[in-house]
Design an enzyme around this catalytic site. Structure first.
Site, PDB file in Angstrom:
ATOM      1  CE  LYS A  83      -4.298   1.074   2.483  1.00 37.35           C
ATOM      2  NZ  LYS A  83      -4.937   0.917   3.815  1.00 37.35           N
TER       3      LYS A  83
HETATM    4  O1  G3P Z   1      -7.640   1.795   5.725  1.00 34.07           O
HETATM    5  C1  G3P Z   1      -8.007   3.022   5.169  1.00 34.07           C
HETATM    6  C2  G3P Z   1      -9.369   3.535   5.583  1.00 34.07           C
HETATM    7  O2  G3P Z   1     -10.333   2.535   5.450  1.00 34.07           O
HETATM    8  C3  G3P Z   1      -9.407   4.297   6.870  1.00 34.07           C
HETATM    9  O3  G3P Z   1     -10.705   4.538   7.348  1.00 34.07           O
HETATM   10  O4  G3P Z   1     -12.277   5.233   9.128  1.00 34.07           O
HETATM   11  O5  G3P Z   1      -9.821   5.769   9.346  1.00 34.07           O
HETATM   12  O6  G3P Z   1     -11.242   6.965   7.702  1.00 34.07           O
HETATM   13  P1  G3P Z   1     -11.030   5.683   8.433  1.00 34.07           P
END
Ligand code: G3P
Length: 216
Positions: A83
């Site tokens: 990633k």
């Molecule tokens: O892994 C990336 C993403 O899904 C992060 O989500 O909830 O931290 O905005 P969030």
């Protein structure tokens, strides 16, 4: 649509994998920190639980540093997906890694033009963050719509991996648009199974069955 779980909690991953509906896992540095575990060790364990792609994120910001970290991460298992952030150096790294046959997930995408660049760089997955987009007064699902349209216009093979999913409506809308993958916190995956009328229906059927005095 593929279902990935967005967590580094191996117990949650193992439980969800048992449903047979889990296609992969995404992690990020915040989720690794939350797990309290060693990055390499937890990533190796996750790769052993699921057969599908497991995203492991680099933390270097320069191309050489990203390549060095990717070399270490991709040796963990065949299903590791590197990633990288959506930056110039991230996309240079994406181009290099995918041309060598390594899966790459380009993360922190907040515009359709960024998604276009990632597809041109050969990304396996593009991760638009719908929840964070919504939080900042933008329309996360409109972004997914735009990316779908652009990728279809040019038949890009890059898969749209909807990330930062906060609730079941994000999943429903992603499926209607034709996103390839949604990565969700475990709680959102579990909520997809639930409906109050399903529970009520089971309760009613079991109450009536008990009256028959029969068993199967
Ligand atoms: O892994 C990336 C993403 O899904 C992060 O989500 O909830 O931290 O905005 P969030």
């Amino acid at each position: 649509m593929k279902f990935f779980v967005d967590t580094a909690d191996t117990q949650e991953i193992a439980d969800l994998a048992e449903t047979g509906l889990l296609d992969g896992v995404t992690t990020n540095p915040s989720l690794i920190a939350k797990s309290g575990r060693d990055f390499m060790e937890v990533t190796r364990e996750i790769c052993g639980i699921v057969d599908g792609p497991v995203s492991a994120e680099v933390v270097a910001l320069d191309h050489a540093g990203m390549m060095r970290e990717a070399e270490i991460l991709r040796k963990i298992a065949d299903n590791v997906c590197i990633k990288v952030p959506l930056t110039v150096d991230g996309l240079k790294t994406c181009k290099k890694l995918t041309s060598d046959g390594t899966m790459v997930n380009v993360t922190l995408c907040f515009s359709a033009n960024q998604a276009l660049l990632a597809a041109k760089a050969g990304a396996t997955f593009i991760s638009p963050f719908v929840g964070r987009h919504d939080d900042n007064g933008f329309d996360g699902m409109a972004l997914i719509n735009d990316i779908r349209l652009i990728y279809d216009n040019y038949a890009f093979a890059t898969e749209i991996l909807v990330a930062s999913v906060r609730h079941p409506i994000h999943v429903l809308e992603s499926a209607k648009i034709g996103a390839d993958v949604a990565t969700m916190p475990p709680s959102v995956i579990r909520s997809l199974f639930k409906h109050v009328l399903t529970d009520k229906g089971i309760e009613g059927f079991l109450a009536d069955w008990a009256k028959t005095g029969q068993s199967i």
